[in-house]
Design a protein around this motif. Sequence first.
Motif, PDB file in Angstrom:
ATOM      1  N   TRP A  35       3.080 -15.562  -9.841  1.00 17.72           N
ATOM      2  CA  TRP A  35       2.022 -16.223  -9.093  1.00 17.72           C
ATOM      3  C   TRP A  35       2.493 -17.504  -8.414  1.00 17.72           C
ATOM      4  N   LYS A  36       3.729 -17.945  -8.724  1.00 18.74           N
ATOM      5  CA  LYS A  36       4.230 -19.187  -8.133  1.00 18.74           C
ATOM      6  C   LYS A  36       4.189 -19.123  -6.612  1.00 18.74           C
ATOM      7  N   GLY A  37       4.493 -17.952  -6.048  1.00 18.61           N
ATOM      8  CA  GLY A  37       4.490 -17.858  -4.596  1.00 18.61           C
ATOM      9  C   GLY A  37       3.956 -16.562  -4.075  1.00 18.61           C
ATOM     10  N   ARG A  38       3.228 -15.811  -4.936  1.00 21.26           N
ATOM     11  CA  ARG A  38       2.700 -14.525  -4.514  1.00 21.26           C
ATOM     12  C   ARG A  38       1.212 -14.466  -4.799  1.00 21.26           C
ATOM     13  N   ALA A  39       0.486 -14.051  -3.824  1.00 17.31           N
ATOM     14  CA  ALA A  39      -0.956 -13.849  -3.949  1.00 17.31           C
ATOM     15  C   ALA A  39      -1.380 -12.956  -2.801  1.00 17.31           C
ATOM     16  N   PRO A  40      -2.556 -12.328  -2.893  1.00 15.92           N
ATOM     17  CA  PRO A  40      -3.008 -11.490  -1.775  1.00 15.92           C
ATOM     18  C   PRO A  40      -2.989 -12.259  -0.454  1.00 15.92           C
ATOM     19  N   ALA A  41      -2.559 -11.602   0.605  1.00 11.90           N
ATOM     20  CA  ALA A  41      -2.441 -12.245   1.914  1.00 11.90           C
ATOM     21  C   ALA A  41      -3.810 -12.607   2.461  1.00 11.90           C
ATOM     22  N   VAL A  42      -3.980 -13.875   2.764  1.00 10.11           N
ATOM     23  CA  VAL A  42      -5.216 -14.380   3.358  1.00 10.11           C
ATOM     24  C   VAL A  42      -4.814 -15.452   4.370  1.00 10.11           C
ATOM     25  N   ASN A  43      -5.219 -15.300   5.592  1.00  4.79           N
ATOM     26  CA  ASN A  43      -4.863 -16.255   6.641  1.00  4.79           C
ATOM     27  C   ASN A  43      -6.059 -17.134   6.977  1.00  4.79           C
ATOM     28  N   ASN A 103      -9.843   2.079 -22.040  1.00  5.80           N
ATOM     29  CA  ASN A 103      -9.402   3.452 -21.765  1.00  5.80           C
ATOM     30  C   ASN A 103     -10.237   4.133 -20.679  1.00  5.80           C
ATOM     31  N   VAL A 104     -11.530   3.849 -20.643  1.00  8.72           N
ATOM     32  CA  VAL A 104     -12.418   4.544 -19.714  1.00  8.72           C
ATOM     33  C   VAL A 104     -12.451   3.880 -18.340  1.00  8.72           C
ATOM     34  N   PHE A 105     -12.475   2.552 -18.322  1.00  6.18           N
ATOM     35  CA  PHE A 105     -12.722   1.849 -17.066  1.00  6.18           C
ATOM     36  C   PHE A 105     -11.518   1.107 -16.498  1.00  6.18           C
ATOM     37  N   SER A 106     -10.366   1.168 -17.164  1.00  7.33           N
ATOM     38  CA  SER A 106      -9.235   0.355 -16.704  1.00  7.33           C
ATOM     39  C   SER A 106      -8.771   0.750 -15.310  1.00  7.33           C
ATOM     40  N   ASP A 107      -8.734   2.050 -15.021  1.00  5.86           N
ATOM     41  CA  ASP A 107      -8.248   2.474 -13.705  1.00  5.86           C
ATOM     42  C   ASP A 107      -9.165   2.016 -12.581  1.00  5.86           C
ATOM     43  N   GLU A 108     -10.448   1.846 -12.892  1.00 10.85           N
ATOM     44  CA  GLU A 108     -11.395   1.469 -11.857  1.00 10.85           C
ATOM     45  C   GLU A 108     -11.574  -0.036 -11.736  1.00 10.85           C
ATOM     46  N   ASN A 144     -10.808  -4.181  -0.232  1.00 11.09           N
ATOM     47  CA  ASN A 144     -12.253  -4.360  -0.376  1.00 11.09           C
ATOM     48  C   ASN A 144     -12.582  -5.361  -1.483  1.00 11.09           C
ATOM     49  N   ASP A 145     -11.826  -5.287  -2.586  1.00 12.38           N
ATOM     50  CA  ASP A 145     -12.040  -6.239  -3.675  1.00 12.38           C
ATOM     51  C   ASP A 145     -11.774  -7.667  -3.215  1.00 12.38           C
ATOM     52  N   ILE A 146     -10.673  -7.839  -2.487  1.00  9.78           N
ATOM     53  CA  ILE A 146     -10.312  -9.175  -2.017  1.00  9.78           C
ATOM     54  C   ILE A 146     -11.390  -9.727  -1.095  1.00  9.78           C
ATOM     55  N   ALA A 147     -11.903  -8.882  -0.204  1.00  8.98           N
ATOM     56  CA  ALA A 147     -12.964  -9.325   0.702  1.00  8.98           C
ATOM     57  C   ALA A 147     -14.201  -9.762  -0.071  1.00  8.98           C
TER      58      ALA A 147
END
Length: 275
Positions: free
Chosen positions: A201-209, A153-158, A166-169
Amino acid sequence: MARTFFRKLLTYVSSEDDSDVHTEEVDGQSSRQRDNRQPRKFIRRDHAQGHERLFRDYFAENSVYPSNLFRRRFRMSRPLFLRILNEVESYEPYFVQIRDNAGRLGLSSMQKITAALRMLAYGVTGDFMDEYIRIDESTAMESLKRFSETIVNVFSDEYLRSPNANDIARLLLVGEQRGFPEMLGSIDCMHWKWKNCPAAWKGRAPAVNYTINGNDYTMGYYLADGIYPKWRTFVKTIPSPRGNKKKNFVKAQESARKDVERAFGVLQIVTQSYN
């Protein structure tokens, strides 16, 4: 997805608790059998002594154990623990220390949260911390349940949200440091039916080249073991590796996946302890 998982876990734990109570009411013992049970013995645990020992060992200005041992045993730094403690105590009155009808102080938030975190960190049973923290098994389990609910409840949004740029990097940097460039993390749906796992997830993930061995890729990947489908987002373990190259890869992959395997292993133990 993380937020959904934790909420499903809490729902599962709550439903298990309810079903146990219901089963006991329907299929439980007769009045005569209940009367034959040994009465519970009251144990005067001296909660104040447990708090003082815990505070002196880890939280006092000149604590017995230094910060490196705090991190090792709590799986986090002391400032992070205190931040979590303050947030949890402010949100959930259960963790606020109160006096009983006789005027004696009850368990402190530090004791309850330490018990919950030690159970999560080590996968131990509810009464494991009794001798040190002076907390009984039922209270330790209740603390764990309320702590988990409050964290969501407290930390889920963060923290329990989809990763941003930034998280992905940051994740990619960690993956590269572990020897897996462009790796987003690991996946382990241990003992979950595959139909409950994210088919997207079969064909979707954050874009990374990136390019490896002359091949161009446009999405990151997750390390997984051999039971998962052949999806572009999964890099699976090599079965029966032969040759030093493949053996070294398998060793490196197993090392990188140990965190998620341990995490789910602890969650499995904690869930079983409710049953």
